[in-house]
Design an enzyme around this catalytic site. Sequence first.
Site, PDB file in Angstrom:
ATOM      1  N   HIS A 225      -4.820   7.682   0.387  1.00 44.79           N
ATOM      2  CA  HIS A 225      -3.645   6.816   0.513  1.00 44.79           C
ATOM      3  C   HIS A 225      -2.679   7.056  -0.646  1.00 44.79           C
ATOM      4  O   HIS A 225      -1.459   7.075  -0.459  1.00 44.79           O
ATOM      5  CB  HIS A 225      -4.060   5.349   0.524  1.00 44.79           C
ATOM      6  CG  HIS A 225      -4.912   4.968   1.689  1.00 44.79           C
ATOM      7  ND1 HIS A 225      -5.416   3.698   1.852  1.00 44.79           N
ATOM      8  CD2 HIS A 225      -5.347   5.674   2.757  1.00 44.79           C
ATOM      9  CE1 HIS A 225      -6.128   3.645   2.959  1.00 44.79           C
ATOM     10  NE2 HIS A 225      -6.109   4.835   3.522  1.00 44.79           N
TER      11      HIS A 225
ATOM     12  N   GLU B  51      -6.810  -0.175   5.263  1.00 46.97           N
ATOM     13  CA  GLU B  51      -6.792  -1.237   4.261  1.00 46.97           C
ATOM     14  C   GLU B  51      -7.388  -2.527   4.824  1.00 46.97           C
ATOM     15  O   GLU B  51      -8.084  -3.271   4.112  1.00 46.97           O
ATOM     16  CB  GLU B  51      -5.364  -1.485   3.767  1.00 46.97           C
ATOM     17  CG  GLU B  51      -4.728  -0.317   3.029  1.00 46.97           C
ATOM     18  CD  GLU B  51      -5.388  -0.008   1.695  1.00 46.97           C
ATOM     19  OE1 GLU B  51      -6.332  -0.720   1.307  1.00 46.97           O
ATOM     20  OE2 GLU B  51      -4.963   0.957   1.038  1.00 46.97           O
TER      21      GLU B  51
ATOM     22  N   TYR C  57     -15.280  -6.147   1.885  1.00 52.03           N
ATOM     23  CA  TYR C  57     -15.634  -7.041   0.787  1.00 52.03           C
ATOM     24  C   TYR C  57     -16.278  -8.320   1.323  1.00 52.03           C
ATOM     25  O   TYR C  57     -17.257  -8.826   0.759  1.00 52.03           O
ATOM     26  CB  TYR C  57     -14.398  -7.372  -0.040  1.00 52.03           C
ATOM     27  CG  TYR C  57     -13.686  -6.138  -0.547  1.00 52.03           C
ATOM     28  CD1 TYR C  57     -14.392  -5.103  -1.162  1.00 52.03           C
ATOM     29  CD2 TYR C  57     -12.305  -5.988  -0.401  1.00 52.03           C
ATOM     30  CE1 TYR C  57     -13.750  -3.961  -1.609  1.00 52.03           C
ATOM     31  CE2 TYR C  57     -11.661  -4.847  -0.848  1.00 52.03           C
ATOM     32  CZ  TYR C  57     -12.376  -3.847  -1.441  1.00 52.03           C
ATOM     33  OH  TYR C  57     -11.741  -2.715  -1.879  1.00 52.03           O
TER      34      TYR C  57
ATOM     35  N   ASP D 187      -6.486  -5.467  -2.132  1.00 56.26           N
ATOM     36  CA  ASP D 187      -6.514  -4.741  -0.860  1.00 56.26           C
ATOM     37  C   ASP D 187      -5.935  -5.554   0.289  1.00 56.26           C
ATOM     38  O   ASP D 187      -5.349  -4.998   1.213  1.00 56.26           O
ATOM     39  CB  ASP D 187      -7.958  -4.335  -0.524  1.00 56.26           C
ATOM     40  CG  ASP D 187      -8.146  -2.828  -0.566  1.00 56.26           C
ATOM     41  OD1 ASP D 187      -7.135  -2.106  -0.543  1.00 56.26           O
ATOM     42  OD2 ASP D 187      -9.293  -2.370  -0.623  1.00 56.26           O
TER      43      ASP D 187
ATOM     44  N   HIS E 104     -11.026  -2.219   4.583  1.00 56.68           N
ATOM     45  CA  HIS E 104     -11.483  -2.416   3.206  1.00 56.68           C
ATOM     46  C   HIS E 104     -11.672  -3.902   2.926  1.00 56.68           C
ATOM     47  O   HIS E 104     -12.688  -4.316   2.348  1.00 56.68           O
ATOM     48  CB  HIS E 104     -10.469  -1.849   2.207  1.00 56.68           C
ATOM     49  CG  HIS E 104     -10.295  -0.365   2.298  1.00 56.68           C
ATOM     50  ND1 HIS E 104      -9.354   0.324   1.562  1.00 56.68           N
ATOM     51  CD2 HIS E 104     -10.951   0.575   3.026  1.00 56.68           C
ATOM     52  CE1 HIS E 104      -9.433   1.609   1.838  1.00 56.68           C
ATOM     53  NE2 HIS E 104     -10.392   1.785   2.727  1.00 56.68           N
TER      54      HIS E 104
ATOM     55  N   GLU F 240      -3.660   2.140  -5.434  1.00 58.81           N
ATOM     56  CA  GLU F 240      -4.560   3.127  -4.832  1.00 58.81           C
ATOM     57  C   GLU F 240      -5.205   4.030  -5.882  1.00 58.81           C
ATOM     58  O   GLU F 240      -6.324   4.500  -5.690  1.00 58.81           O
ATOM     59  CB  GLU F 240      -3.794   4.005  -3.835  1.00 58.81           C
ATOM     60  CG  GLU F 240      -2.935   3.267  -2.819  1.00 58.81           C
ATOM     61  CD  GLU F 240      -3.751   2.565  -1.744  1.00 58.81           C
ATOM     62  OE1 GLU F 240      -4.944   2.302  -1.980  1.00 58.81           O
ATOM     63  OE2 GLU F 240      -3.184   2.271  -0.686  1.00 58.81           O
TER      64      GLU F 240
ATOM     65  N   GLU G 124      -8.787   5.481  -0.691  1.00 57.06           N
ATOM     66  CA  GLU G 124      -7.695   5.156  -1.589  1.00 57.06           C
ATOM     67  C   GLU G 124      -7.093   6.408  -2.220  1.00 57.06           C
ATOM     68  O   GLU G 124      -5.885   6.489  -2.453  1.00 57.06           O
ATOM     69  CB  GLU G 124      -8.160   4.194  -2.692  1.00 57.06           C
ATOM     70  CG  GLU G 124      -8.758   2.883  -2.213  1.00 57.06           C
ATOM     71  CD  GLU G 124      -7.795   1.979  -1.459  1.00 57.06           C
ATOM     72  OE1 GLU G 124      -6.748   2.458  -0.980  1.00 57.06           O
ATOM     73  OE2 GLU G 124      -8.102   0.787  -1.334  1.00 57.06           O
TER      74      GLU G 124
END
Length: 350
Positions: A227, A123, A130, A93, A126, A190, A224
């Site tokens: 996307h 993104e 994490y 990502d 994202h 994606e 995703e």
Amino acid sequence: MNTTTNTLLTRVKVLDPLNPNRATAIFGGEASGILNWNDLKYPHFYKLRQRIRSLFWTANEVDMTQDVKQFPRLEPGEQEAFLKIIGLLATLDGPQTDVAAKLSAYVTDPSVKSLFATIADQESEHNHSYAYVLSSVTTFDNQVKSFEMGRRDAVLLKRNERIAQVYNDFAENPTVVHALKAMVYTTLLEGLFFYSGFAFFYNLARNGKMVGTSTMISYINRDELEHGRAMSDVFRAAMGENPELNTAEFTEWIYDAYRHSVEQETEWSRYVLEGIDGIDPDEMEGYIKYRANKMLRMLGLSELYEEHTDNPMKWIRAYVDSFDNTKTDFFEGTSRQYTKTSDLNGFDDL
């Protein structure tokens, strides 16, 4: 492939008022840089951007309280897989923000630039997610170790070789061909590469574990999917503008990219999910092939894995948003029945 599509693209000027407001092409066309959403070559891109923007969320909205308590109680194998999979997702990502920005620098059509900017922003969130998950549940040393996976784990390095090559080829040699290949690999990321990892977190959640993390993953998963849809549609439009690329050679390159990616994703899933209760490795392989078929259909291609047209992991539907298999798109007035062919379907009709 002709000399035009292999000619280096030039970075698009910010403003070029002598050109028309409505772009003449996605790559290598003319446009003033003034974006009028009511006067687009592809009005569909406005709808795509609206769909993606409607999904807006931020990582710190997700309650991780229970996950903080549960992570130390996970089985050692689950903890290891958790850290490795977060490392994988971050590795994949992280570059997506930069790839969208690099593509955008050579895109003539300002509506596509705006669409890519919206994707790039999500993104980036994202990737933040994490780090947010890891900072919630484990030590700083484990966080660093997880993010180091993409540079150190032998299986992961092998798995990502072609991704890095295709993305870096475009960065170093920005032609239409390399841009299209980068978009193909974006659809793979994606729509395919993340999914064994997503399945791991959904499997934890269905057993009442790490539900906060699973909720975060479901938001990312939903993004995703959109996307992948957007990138596939831009790819098909760009292909329609470059019909000389609609060749058996380029089609086979895409099929080969998908075959190789399925092999690598399958190998990774067997490596990282080994011994995880509740996930059958053969079912996971079938699910990966099922996802590949779906993404190939979105690119306008026929399926590679005829025996995997249905989702073999029925339980995952509770967590994964899915496209209607018979949806129409802005290239077609009716649903298409895809058949085996050596050429990409549909571009000549644009």
